[in-house]
Design a protein around this motif. Sequence first.
Motif, short mmCIF file in Angstrom:
data_model
loop_
_atom_site.label_atom_id
_atom_site.label_comp_id
_atom_site.label_asym_id
_atom_site.label_seq_id
_atom_site.Cartn_x
_atom_site.Cartn_y
_atom_site.Cartn_z
N GLY A 77 15.93 24.71 36.24
CA GLY A 77 17.02 25.36 36.95
C GLY A 77 17.25 24.78 38.33
O GLY A 77 18.40 24.54 38.74
N SER A 78 16.17 24.56 39.06
CA SER A 78 16.29 24.02 40.41
C SER A 78 16.84 22.61 40.40
O SER A 78 17.74 22.26 41.18
N ILE A 79 16.33 21.78 39.51
CA ILE A 79 16.76 20.38 39.43
C ILE A 79 18.23 20.30 39.05
O ILE A 79 19.02 19.59 39.70
N VAL A 80 18.63 21.01 38.00
CA VAL A 80 20.02 20.97 37.56
C VAL A 80 20.94 21.52 38.65
O VAL A 80 22.01 20.97 38.91
N GLY A 81 20.53 22.62 39.30
CA GLY A 81 21.34 23.19 40.36
C GLY A 81 21.56 22.22 41.51
O GLY A 81 22.69 22.08 42.01
N GLN B 77 25.45 18.47 44.49
CA GLN B 77 25.72 17.29 45.31
C GLN B 77 26.99 16.61 44.84
O GLN B 77 27.43 16.78 43.70
N GLN B 78 27.59 15.83 45.72
CA GLN B 78 28.88 15.21 45.43
C GLN B 78 28.83 13.69 45.30
O GLN B 78 29.78 13.09 44.82
N GLU B 79 27.73 13.09 45.69
CA GLU B 79 27.70 11.63 45.79
C GLU B 79 27.68 10.93 44.44
O GLU B 79 28.25 9.86 44.27
N ARG B 80 26.98 11.53 43.47
CA ARG B 80 26.84 10.88 42.16
C ARG B 80 27.04 11.94 41.09
O ARG B 80 26.21 12.84 40.94
N THR B 81 28.14 11.86 40.35
CA THR B 81 28.45 12.92 39.37
C THR B 81 28.74 12.38 37.98
O THR B 81 29.01 13.15 37.07
N ASP B 82 28.64 11.06 37.77
CA ASP B 82 29.01 10.48 36.49
C ASP B 82 28.15 10.97 35.33
O ASP B 82 28.61 11.03 34.19
N PHE B 83 26.92 11.35 35.61
CA PHE B 83 25.99 11.75 34.55
C PHE B 83 26.22 13.18 34.09
O PHE B 83 25.69 13.59 33.04
N ILE B 84 26.96 13.99 34.84
CA ILE B 84 27.04 15.43 34.57
C ILE B 84 27.64 15.71 33.19
O ILE B 84 27.24 16.67 32.53
N ARG B 85 28.56 14.88 32.73
CA ARG B 85 29.17 15.08 31.43
C ARG B 85 28.37 14.46 30.28
O ARG B 85 28.75 14.62 29.12
N GLU B 86 27.30 13.79 30.60
CA GLU B 86 26.49 13.18 29.55
C GLU B 86 25.76 14.25 28.75
O GLU B 86 25.43 15.33 29.26
N ASP B 87 25.50 13.94 27.48
CA ASP B 87 24.92 14.94 26.57
C ASP B 87 23.59 15.49 27.07
O ASP B 87 23.33 16.69 26.95
N TRP B 88 22.75 14.62 27.62
CA TRP B 88 21.43 15.09 28.05
C TRP B 88 21.54 16.13 29.14
O TRP B 88 20.81 17.13 29.14
N PHE B 89 22.48 15.93 30.08
CA PHE B 89 22.63 16.88 31.17
C PHE B 89 23.28 18.16 30.69
O PHE B 89 22.88 19.27 31.08
N GLN B 90 24.26 18.04 29.82
CA GLN B 90 24.90 19.23 29.27
C GLN B 90 23.92 20.06 28.45
O GLN B 90 24.02 21.29 28.40
N SER B 91 22.95 19.41 27.82
CA SER B 91 21.94 20.17 27.07
C SER B 91 21.07 21.01 28.00
O SER B 91 20.63 22.10 27.64
N ILE C 41 22.20 22.37 30.81
CA ILE C 41 23.04 23.51 31.17
C ILE C 41 23.02 24.57 30.07
O ILE C 41 22.88 25.77 30.35
N ALA C 42 23.12 24.12 28.82
CA ALA C 42 23.07 25.07 27.69
C ALA C 42 21.72 25.78 27.65
O ALA C 42 21.66 27.01 27.41
N PHE C 43 20.65 25.05 27.87
CA PHE C 43 19.31 25.66 27.88
C PHE C 43 19.21 26.71 28.98
O PHE C 43 18.66 27.81 28.76
N LEU C 44 19.74 26.42 30.15
CA LEU C 44 19.64 27.37 31.27
C LEU C 44 20.47 28.62 31.01
O LEU C 44 20.04 29.73 31.36
N TRP C 45 21.65 28.47 30.42
CA TRP C 45 22.42 29.66 30.07
C TRP C 45 21.63 30.55 29.11
O TRP C 45 21.61 31.77 29.25
N ASP C 46 20.95 29.94 28.16
CA ASP C 46 20.13 30.73 27.23
C ASP C 46 19.04 31.48 27.99
O ASP C 46 18.77 32.66 27.71
N CYS C 47 18.42 30.81 28.95
CA CYS C 47 17.33 31.44 29.72
C CYS C 47 17.82 32.67 30.47
O CYS C 47 17.19 33.73 30.42
N VAL C 48 18.93 32.54 31.19
CA VAL C 48 19.37 33.66 32.02
C VAL C 48 19.99 34.78 31.18
O VAL C 48 20.00 35.94 31.62
N GLU C 49 20.47 34.45 30.02
CA GLU C 49 21.09 35.48 29.19
C GLU C 49 20.07 36.27 28.37
O GLU C 49 20.34 37.38 27.94
#
Length: 295
Positions: free
Chosen positions: A135-139, A144-158, A160-168
Motif C-alpha cells: 500500500g505504501s509503495i503503490v501510494g 509522484q508526477q515525474e515518472r508515470t509511464d509504468f502506472i498503466r502496466e499490468d503488473w502495477f494495475q494488479s 491496485i486490484a490487490f489493494l482494493w481487495d485488502c481494504v474492502e
Amino acid sequence: MKERDALERASSFIYSNARLMDRKRFAYHFEGGAAGEVLGALRPYQNEDGGFGHALEPDMRGPHSQPVATETALLVIREVGGFGSDLLEGIIRYLRSMTLPGGGLPRATTEVNRYPHAPWWTTEQDGVPSLNPTGSIVGMLLGQQERTDFIREDWFQSHIAFLWDCVEQSLPGDYHDAVQWISFLQHAPDRERAAKHLSRLEEWLTSPSGIETDPLAQGYVHKVLDYAPTPDSFAAKLVSEQDLEMHLDWLLSTQQEDGGWALTFPGTSPAAEQEWRGWLTVENLKTLKAYGRLT
C-alpha cells in the motif's frame, strides 16, 4: 529557548552517531543541504536488481533487496523530491520482478532469514502477498508526477486490484496496516471509491483501536504524532488541538541527554538501535519543525 536547545543537542547527536544518510537528511532539512547529497548517500544501499537492502531497514541486516527496505528508499526519495533520480528506474525494475501473481508484494522474502534480523521479520515462505508494504509503495508511486509511464502496466494495475481487495475485505489490524491504507487511498485513481473507504478508516482511527491519545501510554502503541507527523497528514484533522499540543510537549520532553530520541521498540543489535535512533531523531525534528516548535 528550549526548542533551540533541542535542535542544537540533536545536531550533536546526529553528527556523532547517525549513519551518513541520516546526517545528510538532517543537513537537508536544517542546514540548507542539497537533495542530491541525500540521494548520493542512499545510492549504496541499492542492489543490481534495483531494490534496496544492506540494512537500510535497520532490523534486516542482510545485503539482499527487500520490499520494506525499498519502501524506506522511496520514503527518502519522496522526502527530498527526488523522484526524477535514476534511482527510481531501478526501483521500478525491482518491483516489476517482485510482483506476485494476482498482485501484491511480499512482506519479506526468506532471504531475510539468512542474516541477523528482528524476529518479526522471520519469513516462512516466499510468494505471500502483503498489504504492508504494498500500500505504501503503490501510494507513493501514484502520488509522484515525474515518472508515470509504468502506472498503466499490468503488473502495477494488479497491485491496485490487490489493494482494493485488502481494504474492502477488512479494517486495519494496527498502525502498520493503517498507514498502508492512508498511502494508497489518498492517491488511488478511483476517488469516489477511495472516499468510501477513507470514511471507514476515519472511524477506525477514532476508535479505541486507532490513534492513542495518551502521551504517557506504555508499550508498543502509536500515538498522535505517529499518525499526524505534519499538519497536512491525513489523520491531523482527527486530532484535537489540545491533544496535539500535549503530544508535542511530550515529544520535546523525551529527548535524551545525548540529544537523540530513544526507540519505542526493542533494538535487535547495538548497530540497529543506533541506526534507528539516527533515523528517528531526524523524523522527530521534522515533526517539531512542521508544527513550528523549532526556531
